[in-house]
Design a protein around this motif. Structure first.
Motif, PDB file in Angstrom:
ATOM      1  N   CYS A  34      -7.442   6.583  10.360  1.00 43.36           N
ATOM      2  CA  CYS A  34      -7.103   7.130   9.035  1.00 43.36           C
ATOM      3  C   CYS A  34      -8.329   7.868   8.499  1.00 43.36           C
ATOM      4  CB  CYS A  34      -6.643   6.024   8.089  1.00 43.36           C
ATOM      5  SG  CYS A  34      -7.763   4.611   7.941  1.00 43.36           S
ATOM      6  N   GLN A  60     -16.111  -6.086  16.183  1.00 42.66           N
ATOM      7  CA  GLN A  60     -16.114  -4.856  15.399  1.00 42.66           C
ATOM      8  C   GLN A  60     -16.714  -3.740  16.240  1.00 42.66           C
ATOM      9  OE1 GLN A  60     -14.867  -4.614  12.191  1.00 42.66           O
ATOM     10  NE2 GLN A  60     -15.117  -2.393  12.410  1.00 42.66           N
ATOM     11  N   ASN A 115     -15.190   2.443  15.864  1.00 48.30           N
ATOM     12  CA  ASN A 115     -13.905   2.969  15.392  1.00 48.30           C
ATOM     13  C   ASN A 115     -13.936   4.482  15.177  1.00 48.30           C
ATOM     14  OD1 ASN A 115     -13.277   0.279  15.399  1.00 48.30           O
ATOM     15  ND2 ASN A 115     -13.073   0.063  13.193  1.00 48.30           N
ATOM     16  N   PHE A 133      -5.623  -2.120   2.639  1.00 43.20           N
ATOM     17  CA  PHE A 133      -6.221  -1.536   3.838  1.00 43.20           C
ATOM     18  C   PHE A 133      -6.954  -0.245   3.509  1.00 43.20           C
ATOM     19  CE2 PHE A 133      -2.502  -3.956   5.313  1.00 43.20           C
ATOM     20  CZ  PHE A 133      -3.131  -4.842   6.170  1.00 43.20           C
ATOM     21  N   THR A 134      -7.899   0.087   4.356  1.00 37.42           N
ATOM     22  CA  THR A 134      -8.727   1.277   4.170  1.00 37.42           C
ATOM     23  C   THR A 134      -7.891   2.555   4.209  1.00 37.42           C
ATOM     24  OG1 THR A 134     -10.588   0.166   5.238  1.00 37.42           O
ATOM     25  CG2 THR A 134     -10.696   2.570   5.076  1.00 37.42           C
ATOM     26  N   ASN A 135      -8.115   3.430   3.225  1.00 36.38           N
ATOM     27  CA  ASN A 135      -7.513   4.773   3.197  1.00 36.38           C
ATOM     28  C   ASN A 135      -5.989   4.770   3.236  1.00 36.38           C
ATOM     29  OD1 ASN A 135     -10.096   5.750   3.129  1.00 36.38           O
ATOM     30  ND2 ASN A 135     -10.138   6.504   5.221  1.00 36.38           N
ATOM     31  N   SER A 136      -5.377   3.730   2.652  1.00 32.67           N
ATOM     32  CA  SER A 136      -3.911   3.646   2.704  1.00 32.67           C
ATOM     33  C   SER A 136      -3.209   4.756   1.940  1.00 32.67           C
ATOM     34  CB  SER A 136      -3.437   2.286   2.170  1.00 32.67           C
ATOM     35  OG  SER A 136      -3.569   1.278   3.144  1.00 32.67           O
ATOM     36  N   ASP A 182       0.827  -1.207   0.000  1.00 31.18           N
ATOM     37  CA  ASP A 182       0.000   0.000   0.000  1.00 31.18           C
ATOM     38  C   ASP A 182       0.863   1.259   0.000  1.00 31.18           C
ATOM     39  OD1 ASP A 182      -2.068  -1.783   0.096  1.00 31.18           O
ATOM     40  OD2 ASP A 182      -2.973  -1.000   1.935  1.00 31.18           O
ATOM     41  N   THR A 217     -11.250  10.637   7.146  1.00 28.48           N
ATOM     42  CA  THR A 217     -11.475  11.637   6.104  1.00 28.48           C
ATOM     43  C   THR A 217     -12.634  12.569   6.454  1.00 28.48           C
ATOM     44  OG1 THR A 217     -12.937  10.131   4.880  1.00 28.48           O
ATOM     45  CG2 THR A 217     -10.586  10.116   4.294  1.00 28.48           C
ATOM     46  N   PRO A 271     -13.057   5.400   9.801  1.00 29.25           N
ATOM     47  CA  PRO A 271     -12.045   4.872  10.708  1.00 29.25           C
ATOM     48  C   PRO A 271     -11.196   5.984  11.315  1.00 29.25           C
ATOM     49  CG  PRO A 271     -11.315   4.606   8.420  1.00 29.25           C
ATOM     50  CD  PRO A 271     -12.694   5.196   8.361  1.00 29.25           C
ATOM     51  N   SER A 303     -11.766  -4.706  15.633  1.00 30.80           N
ATOM     52  CA  SER A 303     -11.783  -5.395  14.340  1.00 30.80           C
ATOM     53  C   SER A 303     -11.610  -6.886  14.589  1.00 30.80           C
ATOM     54  CB  SER A 303     -10.644  -4.869  13.443  1.00 30.80           C
ATOM     55  OG  SER A 303     -10.603  -5.545  12.210  1.00 30.80           O
TER      56      SER A 303
END
Length: 299
Positions: free
Chosen positions: A225, A203, A206, A249-252, A19, A227, A222, A126
């Motif tokens: 990371c 879960q 987050n 991975f999310t928002n890498s 990533d 937004t 999340p 998670s």
């Protein structure tokens, strides 16, 4: 300001390294280039640089005169981290600190947009019990070192790196001896508090909430990371650039902010080394209270 590109060598060829290399393609090639990736394994499924090796590899590179970007956790305990700090010329941790949302949060706190902060709550959960590196002690497993660190660093950011007056932690362990789920309550000066919850069995939302005497800030998940954030019911967005290849991975692509920070500054004011030490000392205290002991603690 710079005549040549920052040349990156990656230690480990796992998912995060992938990533990071994809993210570097979103930046100008005259500024950032990935020139090598090293791994200790040539097996079909190449493993990442596991948490227990961050200290050894980081120290080796620093002693060789290289500038090092070390992601969380910096080391397994505070003693190891202090070894790195003594050698460090350029070191970082916690990519979250470099996201624009976190910069906005810091600005809002400086402007006292929510009045006096009284309580910070955050959580990160998670379901990861099926992944060996999360559950095996020899690999530095457990919720605290991998995801709990995000919750704790957020609290320290809000309270400007202040050492808490007290820490109370409770949790449950897996049969392997690592922490599955943990809740931490911290008390700071001027009657301010923080509550963190993290788990590798369930879960969670987050997200993170800063509650003050005149309003609140919510960092939407999340939170490690982010937004988006909501300030007194007003939502703001900070979209990330689109990657040229699929990411693990999310928002890498948010790793670009960390890379740019390394290029610009010798030591980042967003995450100074002294705060990295404090963060690791807090994690050591939490592990002691919960009952997680790694082999590195006995060395």
């Amino acid at each position: 300001m710079f005549n040549t590109a920052t040349r990156w060598g990656l230690c480990g060829a796992g998912k995060i390294s992938h990533d990071f290399s994809v993210t570097m393609k979103t930046l100008p090639p005259e500024d950032h280039r990935v020139i090598s990736a090293q791994t200790s394994s040539l097996r079909p499924q190449v493993s990442a640089l596991i948490l227990t090796t961050h200290w050894r590899v980081g120290l080796l590179l620093l002693e060789a005169g290289k500038n090092v970007l070390c992601e969380k956790p910096f080391a397994m305990n505070a003693r190891q981290l202090k070894d790195l700090v003594e050698e460090a010329e350029k070191s970082r941790a916690i990519w979250s600190r470099c996201f624009p949302v976190h910069a906005e949060v810091r600005r809002l706190l400086q402007e006292e947009a929510v009045g006096e902060v009284k309580l910070v709550t955050d959580c990160f959960g998670s379901r990861q019990l099926h992944i060996p590196r999360w559950v095996e002690k020899e690999l530095g497993g457990g919720a605290l070192l991998d995801i709990g660190v995000y919750c704790l660093q957020f609290v320290l950011m809000v309270f400007n790196g202040e050492r808490p007056e007290s820490i109370q932690a409770t949790g449950v362990l897996l049969d392997s001896g690592v922490d599955e789920s943990v809740i931490v309550v911290m008390k700071f000066s001027r009657k301010r508090m923080a509550v963190c919850a993290f788990s590798i069995a369930a879960q969670l939302p987050n997200d993170a909430i800063i509650s003050g005497t005149e309003g609140s800030v919510q960092v939407l998940g999340p939170m490690h990371c982010p937004t988006e954030c909501v300030v007194n019911d007003r939502e703001t967005e900070h979209p990330l650039p689109e990657p040229c290849l699929p990411l693990n991975f999310t928002n890498s692509t948010g790793l670009l902010y960390e890379a740019e920070e390394v290029r610009r500054l010798k030591e980042s004011p967003r995450m100074p080394l002294a705060e990295s030490v404090l963060l690791t000392e807090i994690m050591d205290e939490i592990r002691e209270q919960v009952g997680v002991i790694f082999n590195q603690d006995r060395q």
